[in-house]
Design a protein around this motif. Sequence first.
Motif, mmCIF file in Angstrom:
data_model
loop_
_atom_site.group_PDB
_atom_site.id
_atom_site.type_symbol
_atom_site.label_atom_id
_atom_site.label_comp_id
_atom_site.label_asym_id
_atom_site.label_seq_id
_atom_site.Cartn_x
_atom_site.Cartn_y
_atom_site.Cartn_z
ATOM 1 N N ALA A 129 0.786 -1.114 0.114
ATOM 2 C CA ALA A 129 0.063 0.083 -0.042
ATOM 3 C C ALA A 129 0.887 1.279 0.020
ATOM 4 C CB ALA A 129 -0.900 -0.031 1.304
ATOM 5 N N GLN A 130 0.307 2.449 -0.312
ATOM 6 C CA GLN A 130 1.196 3.627 -0.385
ATOM 7 C C GLN A 130 0.549 4.351 0.584
ATOM 8 O OE1 GLN A 130 2.058 5.786 -4.193
ATOM 9 N NE2 GLN A 130 0.477 7.230 -3.264
ATOM 10 N N PHE A 131 1.603 5.054 1.299
ATOM 11 C CA PHE A 131 1.318 5.953 2.563
ATOM 12 C C PHE A 131 2.051 7.230 2.366
ATOM 13 C CE2 PHE A 131 1.094 1.512 3.967
ATOM 14 C CZ PHE A 131 -0.262 1.561 4.735
ATOM 15 N N ASN A 132 1.305 8.328 3.111
ATOM 16 C CA ASN A 132 2.008 9.670 3.270
ATOM 17 C C ASN A 132 3.086 9.496 4.589
ATOM 18 O OD1 ASN A 132 0.814 10.871 1.172
ATOM 19 N ND2 ASN A 132 -0.895 11.371 2.405
ATOM 20 N N THR A 133 4.389 9.575 4.275
ATOM 21 C CA THR A 133 5.197 9.497 5.417
ATOM 22 C C THR A 133 6.227 10.574 5.514
ATOM 23 O OG1 THR A 133 7.140 8.663 3.896
ATOM 24 C CG2 THR A 133 5.543 6.976 4.502
ATOM 25 N N ASP A 134 7.214 10.605 6.691
ATOM 26 C CA ASP A 134 7.896 11.581 6.764
ATOM 27 C C ASP A 134 8.958 11.690 5.720
ATOM 28 O OD1 ASP A 134 9.086 9.161 7.516
ATOM 29 O OD2 ASP A 134 10.345 10.005 8.942
ATOM 30 N N LYS A 135 8.977 10.979 4.759
ATOM 31 C CA LYS A 135 10.052 10.753 3.520
ATOM 32 C C LYS A 135 9.346 11.015 2.492
ATOM 33 C CE LYS A 135 13.192 8.037 6.156
ATOM 34 N NZ LYS A 135 13.877 6.814 6.541
ATOM 35 N N GLY A 136 7.919 11.539 2.350
ATOM 36 C CA GLY A 136 7.277 11.575 1.174
ATOM 37 C C GLY A 136 6.364 10.500 1.139
ATOM 38 N N LYS A 137 5.649 10.305 0.007
ATOM 39 C CA LYS A 137 4.753 9.023 -0.670
ATOM 40 C C LYS A 137 5.686 7.806 -0.559
ATOM 41 C CE LYS A 137 0.701 11.270 -2.669
ATOM 42 N NZ LYS A 137 -0.136 10.994 -1.436
ATOM 43 N N ALA A 138 5.236 6.806 0.023
ATOM 44 C CA ALA A 138 6.215 5.608 -0.125
ATOM 45 C C ALA A 138 5.035 4.596 -0.073
ATOM 46 C CB ALA A 138 7.117 5.460 1.326
ATOM 47 N N ILE A 139 5.974 3.390 -0.682
ATOM 48 C CA ILE A 139 5.264 2.065 -0.737
ATOM 49 C C ILE A 139 5.779 1.123 0.094
ATOM 50 C CG2 ILE A 139 4.888 0.166 -2.313
ATOM 51 C CD1 ILE A 139 4.859 1.952 -4.846
ATOM 52 N N VAL A 140 4.887 0.531 0.937
ATOM 53 C CA VAL A 140 5.355 -0.379 1.956
ATOM 54 C C VAL A 140 4.747 -1.725 1.587
ATOM 55 C CG1 VAL A 140 5.094 -0.916 4.490
ATOM 56 C CG2 VAL A 140 5.456 1.514 3.787
ATOM 57 N N PHE A 141 5.344 -2.666 1.597
ATOM 58 C CA PHE A 141 4.985 -4.234 1.303
ATOM 59 C C PHE A 141 4.610 -4.670 2.517
ATOM 60 C CE2 PHE A 141 7.435 -3.260 -2.621
ATOM 61 C CZ PHE A 141 6.581 -3.918 -3.614
ATOM 62 N N PHE A 142 3.441 -5.693 2.478
ATOM 63 C CA PHE A 142 2.906 -5.835 3.817
ATOM 64 C C PHE A 142 3.775 -6.817 4.607
ATOM 65 C CE2 PHE A 142 -1.425 -5.249 1.826
ATOM 66 C CZ PHE A 142 -1.473 -3.843 2.007
ATOM 67 N N ASP A 143 4.926 -7.389 4.013
ATOM 68 C CA ASP A 143 5.641 -8.310 4.666
ATOM 69 C C ASP A 143 6.637 -7.366 5.369
ATOM 70 O OD1 ASP A 143 7.255 -7.694 2.649
ATOM 71 O OD2 ASP A 143 7.659 -9.567 1.734
ATOM 72 N N GLN A 144 6.860 -6.154 5.284
ATOM 73 C CA GLN A 144 8.176 -5.466 5.907
ATOM 74 C C GLN A 144 7.847 -5.001 7.171
ATOM 75 O OE1 GLN A 144 8.202 -2.217 2.780
ATOM 76 N NE2 GLN A 144 9.922 -3.390 1.847
ATOM 77 N N PRO A 145 6.594 -4.406 7.678
ATOM 78 C CA PRO A 145 6.555 -3.867 9.092
ATOM 79 C C PRO A 145 6.750 -5.060 10.068
ATOM 80 C CG PRO A 145 4.688 -2.981 7.610
ATOM 81 C CD PRO A 145 5.304 -3.971 6.762
ATOM 82 N N ALA A 146 7.468 -4.898 11.239
ATOM 83 C CA ALA A 146 7.351 -5.631 12.318
ATOM 84 C C ALA A 146 6.565 -5.098 13.495
ATOM 85 C CB ALA A 146 8.841 -5.766 12.499
ATOM 86 N N TYR A 147 6.542 -3.771 13.751
ATOM 87 C CA TYR A 147 5.983 -3.254 14.809
ATOM 88 C C TYR A 147 5.655 -1.795 14.660
ATOM 89 C CZ TYR A 147 6.495 -0.735 19.511
ATOM 90 O OH TYR A 147 6.326 0.095 20.384
#
Length: 239
Positions: A129-147
């Motif tokens: 999914a694409q999110f607005n982040t502190d580094k601009g728009k970023a794509i985050v794959f669902f297997d990446q976040p741990a916490y």
Amino acid sequence: MNTKLKCLLLDDELPGLTYLKMMCEQIPELEVVKAFNSPEVFLSEMNNYDFDLCILDIEMPTMNGLQVANLLDSKLIIFTTAYKEYAVEAFDLDAVDYVRKPVKKERLQQAVAKALDRFRQKVPKKEFAQFNTDKGKAIVFFDQPAYIKTSEIDSRDKVVQMMDGSVLTLKNISFDKLQKILPAHSFCQINKKEMVALKTVQVFSFDEITTNIPTTPGSFLRLTLSEIYRENFLRKVQF
């Protein structure tokens, strides 16, 4: 692999729904998540539940099961009905099976076995999914976040620790919104300020979770499991 299919039930007739639920609970491969007797309520609430399979009636007064099934994107479907004339339409919807009423346990078990076979053959997709982040728009794959935790700087933001140890801040997003975006079977909110990827959970007790996320050499991140979130967490890690 001890796989259980998480299942929603839908039948507008309460005696039939009660009987179906009783039979499903006797099938080891099934976990009944919720039973509904209204297609409208089912459609309004189904996104609140993590499920793989729906077992539903076809003949219902306000909206039939075929119409409901059309709205169940990528979910496995087993139809139950007293009427044989819907069989062609049911299989046009790629239903797993079409079980005639009165439903017998042995016949339902056959249908569930087919559903389980199909479920195991699914190729997992790497989703993002694409999110607005502190580094601009970023794509985050669902297997990446741990916490994921609430930012101490701005409570509207969420700080994500990735599996590789990197950190990303998601701007102005609530946990309710995150739960609708992230796959429900992979993530769980555990208190008002924290969410965890279930694959990081090592051990847990009544009120504490120990993850495999390192903090210092030889130590791992420990998190509080709040009472209000406990039941949902236990349901997700049970299988």
